[in-house]
Design a protein around this motif. Structure first.
Motif, mmCIF file in Angstrom:
data_model
loop_
_atom_site.group_PDB
_atom_site.id
_atom_site.type_symbol
_atom_site.label_atom_id
_atom_site.label_comp_id
_atom_site.label_asym_id
_atom_site.label_seq_id
_atom_site.Cartn_x
_atom_site.Cartn_y
_atom_site.Cartn_z
ATOM 1 N N CYS B 245 54.424 56.083 5.093
ATOM 2 C CA CYS B 245 54.741 55.576 3.762
ATOM 3 C C CYS B 245 53.449 55.491 2.958
ATOM 4 C CB CYS B 245 55.433 54.209 3.826
ATOM 5 S SG CYS B 245 54.353 52.809 4.204
ATOM 6 N N GLY B 246 53.554 55.058 1.738
ATOM 7 C CA GLY B 246 52.363 55.040 0.883
ATOM 8 C C GLY B 246 51.794 53.657 0.638
ATOM 9 N N ALA B 247 52.194 52.667 1.431
ATOM 10 C CA ALA B 247 51.732 51.296 1.180
ATOM 11 C C ALA B 247 50.208 51.205 1.261
ATOM 12 C CB ALA B 247 52.379 50.327 2.160
ATOM 13 N N CYS B 248 49.614 51.829 2.291
ATOM 14 C CA CYS B 248 48.152 51.735 2.454
ATOM 15 C C CYS B 248 47.430 52.369 1.285
ATOM 16 C CB CYS B 248 47.730 52.379 3.776
ATOM 17 S SG CYS B 248 48.340 54.049 4.048
ATOM 18 N N THR B 249 47.912 53.511 0.835
ATOM 19 C CA THR B 249 47.200 54.219 -0.229
ATOM 20 C C THR B 249 47.406 53.549 -1.581
ATOM 21 O OG1 THR B 249 49.059 55.739 -0.336
ATOM 22 C CG2 THR B 249 47.148 56.471 0.871
ATOM 23 N N LYS B 329 46.706 44.800 6.469
ATOM 24 C CA LYS B 329 47.561 43.639 6.207
ATOM 25 C C LYS B 329 48.935 44.050 5.685
ATOM 26 C CE LYS B 329 46.336 41.132 2.693
ATOM 27 N NZ LYS B 329 45.677 40.187 1.768
ATOM 28 N N SER B 330 48.969 45.081 4.862
ATOM 29 C CA SER B 330 50.240 45.458 4.239
ATOM 30 C C SER B 330 50.948 46.577 4.969
ATOM 31 C CB SER B 330 50.006 45.881 2.788
ATOM 32 O OG SER B 330 49.483 44.796 2.060
ATOM 33 N N CYS B 331 50.371 47.068 6.023
ATOM 34 C CA CYS B 331 51.019 48.156 6.767
ATOM 35 C C CYS B 331 52.255 47.621 7.467
ATOM 36 C CB CYS B 331 50.055 48.731 7.790
ATOM 37 S SG CYS B 331 50.828 49.962 8.857
ATOM 38 N N PRO B 332 53.406 48.284 7.280
ATOM 39 C CA PRO B 332 54.631 47.809 7.926
ATOM 40 C C PRO B 332 54.530 47.764 9.456
ATOM 41 C CG PRO B 332 55.152 49.427 6.244
ATOM 42 C CD PRO B 332 53.659 49.417 6.387
ATOM 43 N N VAL B 333 53.605 48.529 10.026
ATOM 44 C CA VAL B 333 53.481 48.523 11.481
ATOM 45 C C VAL B 333 52.099 48.052 11.932
ATOM 46 C CG1 VAL B 333 55.268 50.246 11.857
ATOM 47 C CG2 VAL B 333 52.920 51.000 11.514
ATOM 48 N N SER B 334 51.355 47.414 11.013
ATOM 49 C CA SER B 334 50.031 46.864 11.329
ATOM 50 C C SER B 334 49.075 47.872 11.948
ATOM 51 C CB SER B 334 50.158 45.641 12.256
ATOM 52 O OG SER B 334 50.919 44.645 11.641
ATOM 53 N N LEU B 335 49.110 49.087 11.445
ATOM 54 C CA LEU B 335 48.150 50.100 11.899
ATOM 55 C C LEU B 335 46.769 49.668 11.397
ATOM 56 C CD1 LEU B 335 47.343 52.770 13.117
ATOM 57 C CD2 LEU B 335 48.394 53.945 11.216
ATOM 58 N N ASP B 336 45.818 49.554 12.312
ATOM 59 C CA ASP B 336 44.514 48.964 11.995
ATOM 60 C C ASP B 336 43.434 50.052 11.950
ATOM 61 O OD1 ASP B 336 42.143 47.567 11.863
ATOM 62 O OD2 ASP B 336 42.734 46.063 13.347
ATOM 63 N N ILE B 337 42.995 50.363 10.754
ATOM 64 C CA ILE B 337 42.022 51.453 10.574
ATOM 65 C C ILE B 337 40.705 51.144 11.300
ATOM 66 C CG2 ILE B 337 41.020 50.631 8.388
ATOM 67 C CD1 ILE B 337 41.270 53.647 7.443
ATOM 68 N N ARG B 338 40.381 49.860 11.444
ATOM 69 C CA ARG B 338 39.156 49.494 12.174
ATOM 70 C C ARG B 338 39.267 49.927 13.626
ATOM 71 N NH1 ARG B 338 39.626 43.250 10.757
ATOM 72 N NH2 ARG B 338 41.699 43.849 11.501
ATOM 73 N N GLN B 339 40.445 49.670 14.186
ATOM 74 C CA GLN B 339 40.686 50.033 15.576
ATOM 75 C C GLN B 339 40.613 51.555 15.753
ATOM 76 O OE1 GLN B 339 40.658 47.983 17.886
ATOM 77 N NE2 GLN B 339 41.189 49.391 19.558
ATOM 78 N N VAL B 340 41.161 52.270 14.771
ATOM 79 C CA VAL B 340 41.146 53.732 14.828
ATOM 80 C C VAL B 340 39.700 54.233 14.833
ATOM 81 C CG1 VAL B 340 41.743 55.825 13.546
ATOM 82 C CG2 VAL B 340 43.424 53.990 13.781
ATOM 83 N N LEU B 341 38.855 53.621 13.995
ATOM 84 C CA LEU B 341 37.456 54.046 13.932
ATOM 85 C C LEU B 341 36.715 53.698 15.221
ATOM 86 C CD1 LEU B 341 36.840 53.033 10.231
ATOM 87 C CD2 LEU B 341 36.796 55.368 11.112
ATOM 88 N N ARG B 342 37.030 52.544 15.776
ATOM 89 C CA ARG B 342 36.409 52.173 17.056
ATOM 90 C C ARG B 342 36.816 53.169 18.128
ATOM 91 N NH1 ARG B 342 38.457 46.829 16.125
ATOM 92 N NH2 ARG B 342 36.912 45.686 14.890
ATOM 93 N N GLU B 343 38.109 53.484 18.153
ATOM 94 C CA GLU B 343 38.589 54.433 19.168
ATOM 95 C C GLU B 343 37.990 55.810 18.958
ATOM 96 O OE1 GLU B 343 42.878 54.430 19.672
ATOM 97 O OE2 GLU B 343 42.893 52.232 19.726
ATOM 98 N N ALA B 344 37.783 56.167 17.690
ATOM 99 C CA ALA B 344 37.199 57.481 17.396
ATOM 100 C C ALA B 344 35.819 57.585 18.023
ATOM 101 C CB ALA B 344 37.105 57.707 15.891
ATOM 102 N N LYS B 345 35.062 56.499 17.957
ATOM 103 C CA LYS B 345 33.712 56.529 18.528
ATOM 104 C C LYS B 345 33.760 56.693 20.046
ATOM 105 C CE LYS B 345 30.092 55.304 16.450
ATOM 106 N NZ LYS B 345 28.861 54.610 16.078
ATOM 107 N N ALA B 346 34.796 56.079 20.647
ATOM 108 C CA ALA B 346 34.853 56.053 22.108
ATOM 109 C C ALA B 346 35.634 57.221 22.700
ATOM 110 C CB ALA B 346 35.482 54.735 22.560
ATOM 111 N N TYR B 347 36.369 57.949 21.838
ATOM 112 C CA TYR B 347 37.347 58.919 22.344
ATOM 113 C C TYR B 347 36.715 60.089 23.111
ATOM 114 C CZ TYR B 347 41.581 61.732 22.436
ATOM 115 O OH TYR B 347 42.677 62.465 22.828
ATOM 116 N N GLY B 348 37.389 60.495 24.151
ATOM 117 C CA GLY B 348 37.052 61.735 24.856
ATOM 118 C C GLY B 348 35.924 61.607 25.872
#
Lengths: 318, 348, 278
Positions: B245-249, B329-348
């Motif tokens: 959805c477009g809530a985040c953007t 905060k407004s994501c209907p499923v609480s997708l956390d961009i901070r977590q995504v960035l942390r995981e990106a650093k650690a991935y693979g």
């Protein structure tokens, strides 16, 4: 055995035969949960179950068509699964359903209206109360006051369809008369007041389509009439007229399909009570066709079929 | 007369201040519009102003409206020769009224700096954004109580950052210490609501020093890291719960992507610019039916990539995010961009 | 306050000629109504413009007439979406909006003195046409010029009259091909990349410029690599959905680059720098 332990055990037993199992885990703070996609046994440890598990995970099922997946459902969520099966949007053999008898989940907007939730430090459940810890101290709220509206009139606390049930089935102690209470309140307003009410509420709609995309029965998704180019059904402007039009369009397309899960309203970042619009349609469908979506796998939804003479529609008397 | 650059503003004076300013400016302030939502609205007497928390939507809409007319057109048929069609096109005026955003946050102001980098720096300048931006004075309140979702300090700004603001307010007992950052800010300080600050400066200093932000992200090397992950299954995994959805953007102070559509009514109509979202399938769908970003994984990759890789690469390291946390905060499923960035650093 | 040039405002033009190129491609010749603007309209070969049909919208097309011929601007439009369908309904004398020139252009300065190999497929001939005509108008600046152009059927070839003229010129070579045999077709038969392999041009002092459907481009790039063409020697154009055309609205990016503003012309070497999101 606790519900959560039973869920984990059942999931462990099925995990090998499915691509993934969809449940909930802790979100960015202790008040928020987030969907969890369990792909390996280690992921199972992250699973949680409590009244903060608000999401109707069945919304994800159509995305996984063609793959066998497991899903955790509350009573209300199970209605979505049934409706999706009725509409052949998913295949029964492609879902493993882990049912949870549910006493109700919270409405985060109701909590936010009473407690500043921006710095929640901890959440716990004490009997029929939720305790929220913030830098300003601990606040206890009776669960009954902050339950999701759908829970207050819930008739189906135990899933209507499942492969595994985590715990004993429970039956509803909620008066069915409350089902349309909010709609009836609005119906009593005269048209002018009603229009003013919706104008006031819908003014803050931003057309982000969180309501559409969270809706488990909104299956056109990428090909929605609201942003179709040709025909250009709906202006892309964001005047109040377009906002009304969009909300009505969504509600109408859900006639006889909406299972009253409330995801539209829960997803709305502007906290607009849009479920009421869908509920109004549900009420009409119930009165016209005696139909309630997602409660009986064997029935064809009323707008999927046609009868020359509908018993409740006295067309000749118009 | 020399204008003092630091003054005191009593909280109780704010309604009369805004009313007075309203005679010379369009004045926007955070207004409680429902039990749980606070939005920037044009100030009217009697509204409930809320200055102690982040608004539900950022101040973006005031300078970059969700719907904006670019031009109007009219077709006229020649009565003598119906085959002949005459077309008239009228450009939407660029003039913007003098405007005040009262009660922005440093993240709102930072959001406009990201907009500036794209819309005013060229080679093509957006005339509508630019003229509104020039005409707007931003009065920012420092954040003494960052939320669980805030991460502004990780993206190059902070709860007491003055960048992009014209006047900043530090909350102190019964009011605010006001400091002018620009000439526009100084102009506001001339209002009689601002009085001598006397010994309040130190109190404000202490208030500023007391602010703590818990969430810290290590973004070192992230622009290159995200590029490395481009073709991996990382994006499918992290976007699995996204509902596209477009809530985040739409609630993002730095998201500026837009659509242009013609909205016709018979023989006349308008060309309008409306907010668009990279999370939508239609956004990149080509007329041929081909879509370079067909699933939410590619779309989410673009959103995160744009903010944390492409924008900093294109604009001298400026991250295209202000850390306001609304997307979390407004994501209907609480997708956390901070977590995504942390995981990106650690991935693979 | 000084007014800022408005990048969203189209000029109003008039369609002066419509040519039915194929069953689903039309060429429109357009002049701007403001004579002074028409006279001062400067562009480079490969630049694009947004055509507007007011009430439906805009779409991006390469200006396929060369900058050396300024009596009109020509655009070739394949019917695909709602805007192109409406453009196909336009007749001579109808108004049309033109916003441009936009984007970058073929690096023709760097191609000076080199042999030029054009490889086109279907509507992909449009951007090649502007550069080819530009080079023919500056013939002495370039070495040998070859055009390999293919389409599904003989009817699907654009610019048929010009093809005939080009075929008769002795300062360029024209090779036409169609996907399969057709009665009366005496030129080559076969897919463009295969014909290219068969021709086996030497990469020495040569630049290859290729435009066409994505699948053709893919196999053509492969064939060029097999023939020993370096990534700097291969030039192509990209397409994306565009709205603003000036790098502001966001949608046409591939990583850090905007196809509308940084493109549409890219060398293969530049393309390889971009993340794979075509």
């Amino acid at each position: 055995m606790e519900i959560l332990d039973k869920l984990k055990e059942d999931i462990r037993g099925e995990l090998e035969g499915v691509s993934l199992v969809i449940g909930w885990e802790r979100g960015y703070d202790s008040l928020h949960t987030t969907p969890l996609f369990i792909r390996c046994p280690e992921d199972i440890d992250r699973l949680i179950w409590n009244p903060l598990c608000v999401h109707n995970l069945a919304s994800y099922l159509p995305w996984f068509k063609g793959r066998r997946v497991g899903i955790l459902v509350k009573g209300c969520d199970s209605r979505t699964v049934i409706q999706l099966l009725q509409e052949r949007l998913i295949q029964r053999e492609e879902v493993v359903i882990f049912g949870i008898p549910c006493q109700g989940v919270v409405d985060l907007a109701k909590i936010r209206a009473r407690v500043d939730c921006s710095q929640v430090r901890g959440v716990s459940f004490k009997g029929d109360k939720i305790a929220i810890e913030t830098p300003q101290g601990q606040r206890e709220l009776p669960l009954e006051e902050i339950l999701a509206t759908k829970c207050i009139s819930c008739q189906y606390p135990t899933p209507l369809i499942y492969d595994h049930l985590a715990g004993e089935a429970i039956s509803s102690h909620r008066p069915p008369g409350l089902l349309f209470a909010e709609v009836e309140k609005i119906e009593k307003l005269d048209p002018k007041e009603r229009f003013a009410y919706w104008q006031q509420e819908l003014q803050r709609c931003i057309r982000c389509y969180a309501c559409r995309n969270a809706c488990p029965l909104c299956v056109c998704q990428d090909f929605c009439a609201a942003d179709a180019r040709d025909p250009h059904w709906l202006s892309q402007k964001t005047g109040i007229g377009e906002k009304f039009m969009w909300q009505i369009l969504h509600a109408i397309h859900l006639a006889g399909r909406c299972t009253d899960c409330g995801e539209c309203e829960r997803a709305c970042p502007m906290d607009i009570p849009i479920q009421r619009i869908r509920k109004k349609i549900n009420k009409e469908i119930k009165e016209l066709f005696g139909y309630e979506a997602g409660v009986n796998l064997e029935v064809t939804p009323p707008l999927y079929t046609f009868q020359v003479e509908e018993p409740a529609i006295k067309e000749r008397e118009w | 007369m020399v204008t003092p650059e630091v003054r005191f503003l009593a909280a109780e004076k704010i309604p009369t201040l805004l009313k007075r300013l309203g005679e010379r400016y369009r004045v926007f302030a955070p207004v409680k519009v429902s039990e749980t939502t606070v939005l920037f609205q044009e100030y009217r007497e009697g509204v409930q102003i809320v200055l102690d928390r982040q608004t539900t939507a950022p101040a973006k809409e005031i300078i970059f409206p969700q719907t904006e007319r670019l031009l109007s057109y009219t077709y006229r048929k020649d009565p003598e020769d119906p085959q002949k069609i005459e077309l008239q096109v009228e450009e939407a005026p660029q003039s913007a009224p003098r405007t005040i955003i009262f009660g922005a946050r440093p993240c709102d102001a930072r959001g406009f700096r990201v907009f500036d980098s794209v819309f005013t720096a060229g080679p093509y300048e957006d005339p509508y954004y630019s003229s509104r931006r020039q005409q707007t004075t931003i009065v920012t309140i420092f954040c003494t109580q960052p939320q669980n979702t805030c991460f502004c300090t990780s993206v190059g700004t902070g709860p007491t950052d003055t960048e992009g603001s014209d006047l900043v307010l530090t909350p102190i007992t019964e009011g605010y210490l006001a400091e002018a950052i620009t000439e526009k800010g100084k102009e506001l300080l001339q209002d009689e609501a601002f009085v001598s600050a006397q010994e309040r400066v130190e109190e404000a200093q202490r208030a500023k020093e007391g602010i703590k932000l818990e969430s810290e992200l290590d973004l070192e090397g992230i622009p290159q890291r995200l590029m490395e992950l481009f073709s991996t299954d990382f994006w499918e995994r992290v976007s699995a719960k996204c509902i596209s959805c477009g809530a985040c953007t739409y609630l993002c102070p730095t998201c500026y992507c837009f659509n242009i559509t013609d909205e016709a009514a018979g023989l006349e109509g308008e060309r309008v610019r409306t907010w668009d979202s990279c999370m939508f399938y239609q956004y990149t769908l080509e007329a041929s039916g081909h879509n370079p970003r067909p699933t939410k994984a590619e779309r989410y990759r673009n959103r995160v990539g744009h903010k944390f890789s492409y924008h900093p690469i294109n604009y001298e390291g400026m991250i295209g995010c202000c850390g306001c946390g609304r997307c979390i905060k407004s994501c209907p499923v609480s997708l956390d961009i901070r977590q995504v960035l942390r995981e990106a650093k650690a991935y693979g | 306050m000084a007014s800022i040039p408005n990048p969203y405002l189209p000029q109003i033009g008039t369609v002066v000629k419509v040519i039915q190129e194929t069953s689903n491609i039309k060429s429109l010749q357009v002049v701007l109504n403001d004579q002074e603007r028409m006279n001062s309209f400067r562009f480079e070969p490969g630049q694009v413009a947004q055509l507007s049909v007011f009430g439906v919208g805009e779409a991006t097309f390469v200006i396929n007439s060369p900058p050396t011929r300024t009596e009109h601007l020509q655009f070739s439009v394949m019917r695909a979406g709602e805007v192109t369908a409406r453009i196909h309904q336009l007749k001579e004398g109808d108004p049309i909006g033109v916003r441009g020139p936009l984007g970058n252009w073929f690096p023709y300065e760097e191609m000076k003195g080199k042999d030029i190999l054009f490889i086109g497929g279907g509507i992909g001939m449009a951007p090649l046409r502007t550069l080819l005509l530009f080079m023919l108008d500056n013939r002495s600046d370039y070495g040998k010029i070859t055009l390999l152009y293919g389409a599904r059927t003989p009817d699907d070839l654009c610019y048929k009259e010009e093809l005939q003229q080009w075929g008769q010129r002795d300062d360029m070579e024209l090779i036409l091909t169609v996907d399969r045999e057709f009665p009366g077709w005496e030129k080559k038969v076969g897919l463009v990349p295969n014909v290219l392999r068969e021709l086996a041009p030497s990469p020495k002092d040569k630049v290859a410029i290729t435009c066409g459907p994505p699948i053709m481009i893919r196999f053509t790039l492969q064939a060029l690599a097999e023939l020993g063409f370096g990534d700097e020697q291969v030039v192509t154009t990209l397409e994306r959905r565009m709205k603003c055309g000036v790098g502001l609205c966001g949608r046409c990016n591939i990583g850090t680059k905007y196809v509308c503003a940084d493109g549409p012309v890219f060398t293969l070497a530049q393309l390889k720098e971009l993340p794979p999101e075509l």
